[in-house]
Design a protein around this motif. Structure first.
Motif, short mmCIF file in Angstrom:
data_model
loop_
_atom_site.label_atom_id
_atom_site.label_comp_id
_atom_site.label_asym_id
_atom_site.label_seq_id
_atom_site.Cartn_x
_atom_site.Cartn_y
_atom_site.Cartn_z
N ILE A 119 10.02 -0.89 2.92
CA ILE A 119 9.41 0.43 3.08
C ILE A 119 8.08 0.28 3.82
O ILE A 119 7.29 -0.60 3.48
CB ILE A 119 9.19 1.08 1.69
N ILE A 120 7.88 1.13 4.81
CA ILE A 120 6.63 1.10 5.58
C ILE A 120 5.91 2.43 5.40
O ILE A 120 6.48 3.49 5.67
CB ILE A 120 6.92 0.93 7.10
N LEU A 121 4.66 2.38 4.98
CA LEU A 121 3.82 3.59 4.91
C LEU A 121 2.97 3.67 6.18
O LEU A 121 2.37 2.67 6.58
CB LEU A 121 2.93 3.56 3.68
N THR A 122 2.93 4.86 6.78
CA THR A 122 2.40 4.98 8.14
C THR A 122 0.96 5.49 8.21
O THR A 122 0.47 5.79 9.29
CB THR A 122 3.33 5.89 8.97
N GLY A 123 0.29 5.57 7.09
CA GLY A 123 -1.11 5.99 7.09
C GLY A 123 -1.27 7.45 6.67
O GLY A 123 -0.32 8.23 6.72
N THR A 124 -2.48 7.78 6.27
CA THR A 124 -2.73 9.13 5.73
C THR A 124 -3.66 9.93 6.63
O THR A 124 -4.61 9.37 7.20
CB THR A 124 -3.32 9.05 4.30
N PRO A 125 -3.40 11.21 6.78
CA PRO A 125 -4.33 12.08 7.51
C PRO A 125 -5.56 12.40 6.65
O PRO A 125 -5.66 11.96 5.51
CB PRO A 125 -3.50 13.34 7.78
N LYS A 126 -6.47 13.16 7.20
CA LYS A 126 -7.72 13.48 6.49
C LYS A 126 -7.44 14.28 5.21
O LYS A 126 -6.35 14.84 5.05
CB LYS A 126 -8.63 14.29 7.41
N ALA B 23 20.50 5.83 -10.44
CA ALA B 23 21.77 5.55 -9.77
C ALA B 23 21.74 5.93 -8.30
O ALA B 23 22.57 5.49 -7.52
CB ALA B 23 22.89 6.29 -10.47
N THR B 24 20.80 6.76 -7.91
CA THR B 24 20.74 7.18 -6.51
C THR B 24 19.70 6.36 -5.75
O THR B 24 19.19 5.38 -6.25
CB THR B 24 20.36 8.67 -6.43
N MET B 25 19.43 6.78 -4.53
CA MET B 25 18.40 6.14 -3.72
C MET B 25 18.68 4.66 -3.51
O MET B 25 17.79 3.81 -3.60
CB MET B 25 17.02 6.33 -4.34
N ALA B 26 19.92 4.39 -3.16
CA ALA B 26 20.36 3.00 -3.02
C ALA B 26 19.47 2.21 -2.07
O ALA B 26 19.13 1.06 -2.33
CB ALA B 26 21.80 2.96 -2.53
N SER B 27 19.07 2.84 -0.99
CA SER B 27 18.32 2.07 0.00
C SER B 27 16.93 1.70 -0.51
O SER B 27 16.46 0.59 -0.30
CB SER B 27 18.20 2.85 1.30
N VAL B 28 16.28 2.64 -1.20
CA VAL B 28 14.95 2.35 -1.70
C VAL B 28 14.99 1.20 -2.71
O VAL B 28 14.10 0.37 -2.78
CB VAL B 28 14.32 3.60 -2.33
N LYS B 29 16.06 1.15 -3.45
CA LYS B 29 16.18 0.11 -4.47
C LYS B 29 16.27 -1.29 -3.88
O LYS B 29 16.07 -2.27 -4.59
CB LYS B 29 17.43 0.35 -5.30
N ARG B 30 16.63 -1.37 -2.62
CA ARG B 30 16.73 -2.70 -2.01
C ARG B 30 15.37 -3.23 -1.57
O ARG B 30 15.27 -4.33 -1.06
CB ARG B 30 17.65 -2.63 -0.78
N ALA B 31 14.33 -2.43 -1.73
CA ALA B 31 13.03 -2.83 -1.18
C ALA B 31 12.59 -4.19 -1.69
O ALA B 31 12.57 -4.46 -2.88
CB ALA B 31 11.96 -1.79 -1.53
N ASN B 32 12.27 -5.08 -0.77
CA ASN B 32 11.61 -6.33 -1.11
C ASN B 32 10.12 -6.17 -1.01
O ASN B 32 9.37 -6.83 -1.70
CB ASN B 32 12.02 -7.42 -0.13
N LYS B 33 9.72 -5.37 -0.05
CA LYS B 33 8.28 -5.21 0.12
C LYS B 33 7.96 -3.83 0.65
O LYS B 33 8.79 -3.16 1.26
CB LYS B 33 7.70 -6.31 1.02
N VAL B 34 6.74 -3.45 0.38
CA VAL B 34 6.20 -2.19 0.86
C VAL B 34 4.97 -2.55 1.67
O VAL B 34 4.04 -3.17 1.15
CB VAL B 34 5.80 -1.27 -0.32
N VAL B 35 4.99 -2.21 2.95
CA VAL B 35 3.89 -2.57 3.83
C VAL B 35 3.25 -1.27 4.33
O VAL B 35 3.95 -0.36 4.77
CB VAL B 35 4.38 -3.41 5.03
N CYS B 36 1.94 -1.21 4.26
CA CYS B 36 1.21 0.05 4.50
C CYS B 36 0.19 -0.13 5.61
O CYS B 36 -0.60 -1.08 5.59
CB CYS B 36 0.46 0.46 3.24
N ILE B 37 0.18 0.80 6.53
CA ILE B 37 -0.81 0.80 7.60
C ILE B 37 -2.08 1.49 7.10
O ILE B 37 -2.00 2.53 6.45
CB ILE B 37 -0.25 1.56 8.82
N GLY B 38 -3.21 0.92 7.42
CA GLY B 38 -4.49 1.54 7.07
C GLY B 38 -5.09 2.23 8.29
O GLY B 38 -4.82 1.85 9.43
#
Ligand SMILES: [Mg+2]
Ligand SMILES: [Mg+2]
Ligand SMILES: [Mg+2]
Lengths: 228, 228
Positions: free
Chosen positions: A191-198, A10-25
């Motif tokens: 949702i955009i993932l911004t990459g991972t550190p070491k 019931a929570t996290m209304a904004s995340v539930k609207r996600a159409n796509k998840v795009v991730c930076i490598g």
């Protein structure tokens, strides 16, 4: 959206609207080095399916058979509006487009990804299994005054594995949003993932991952992830 | 969903529910040969973002600067229910999961894709620009008694370019749905592209693509695509 119906939170209304998840490598130099990857001249990105999202309390992460499963802790951005053809120097436009943040773990079938890279095949299978995207609760925008000045950490069974500042990002948020939005229109809830550190590495069944964010040395409670 | 808000069409209810678009690569032997690609031992797949969907009447397809833009005509499946861990020999389960069909053109930035393949990078940019997924109207399931026995064609400026039967698919629909659904849960409204037959090639500004489906030699009106 897939995970509303399937998970019914019931929570996290904004995340539930996600159409796509795009991730930076490859957005942190020391992570590029640890995987012996080439440093990109411009941001490149890939998608994870929304069906891979794992909301808090929904664990564990599935270990598909034969898979060398790696964690990658990443700052995630949840968009609050449409972004299309954003200019790379439009810092205000980028910041305005952010609705909130979340912490994320970009779970990766590393052996599958390595094989795909070698054969020139898409990354989607290696990145896209169900449960491969654990997310924290959403984090209010005001809790992260500067997305390039927070610390991300991840431990496995209590042992520190990743712990770095987002100031180490090679491409910053405006540039990331600009480059993606010149290819694909981003929508509110994306949702955009911004990459991972070491420090990425394997987890096996039974391992418990804990991850979080510190802002000026202070832990953000809502950013905590604990998942087996 | 992205394109409801952006496009506001009142019809095509099922397509509007799409959370994801999953596409099979290299599913016709002669197409594999024409691109000098390796024949896959098992289906592999990639995603196109829902933001790339172009509904009938919404053209033209954008030609991004510096891009060698290729058409790939493909039969698309629109799912009517959730599919998870489908067995490859479950023909009935696969057929039951299909709500309807559409014709699609998997527009591809070929030079960008070739570069990605060479570098072992994701395909998402080459496949994911806005407008890179022209779709026909939806086609009632009853209009296609056997998805492996129809003819797909595409012309450019009236010249025939692609024209082959779906009986040439290397992996058939049940196997495709099985393999995808063992990685990522498919949901009602998700769209699956089943691969392109031989004859892919470039289009330049001003070119008009027309594509369609024949069932037992008879043209399906609702399957027609005409897009510049
Ligand atoms: Mg990552
Ligand atoms: Mg949706
Ligand atoms: Mg294709």
């Amino acid at each position: 959206m897939a995970f509303i119906l399937r998970r019914g939170m019931a929570t996290m209304a904004s995340v539930k609207r996600a159409n796509k998840v795009v991730c930076i490598g490859r957005n942190y130099a020391d992570h590029i080095a640890e995987l012996n990857s080439a440093r990109p001249k411009q941001p490149f990105f890939f998608q994870k399916p929304t069906s891979s999202i794992l909301l808090p309390g929904e664990g564990p992460v599935i270990r598909p058979r034969g898979v060398n499963l790696h964690y990658e802790v990443e700052l995630a951005i949840v968009l609050g509006k449409q972004v299309k053809d954003l200019e790379a120097d439009d810092d205000k436009g980028a910041l305005d487009a952010i609705e909130s943040y979340a912490l994320s773990i970009d779970m990766t079938a590393r052996n599958v990804q390595n094989e795909a890279k070698k054969k020139g095949l898409p990354w989607d299978i290696s990145k896209g299994f169900d449960t491969f995207l654990p997310l924290s609760q959403t984090i209010a925008k005001s809790a992260i005054p500067d997305p390039h000045n927070i610390e991300l950490y991840l431990t496995v069974n209590g042992e520190p594995r990743q712990d770095d500042s987002t100031e180490l990002m090679l491409f910053r948020v405006p540039r990331i949003l600009s480059d993606i939005s010149k290819v694909m229109t981003l929508e509110a809830g994306d949702i955009i993932l911004t990459g991972t550190p070491k420090g990425v590495g394997p987890v096996v069944p039974g391992d418990v991952m804990r991850a979080g964010i510190r802002v000026n040395g202070k832990e953000l409670e809502e950013a905590k992830i604990e998942v087996a």
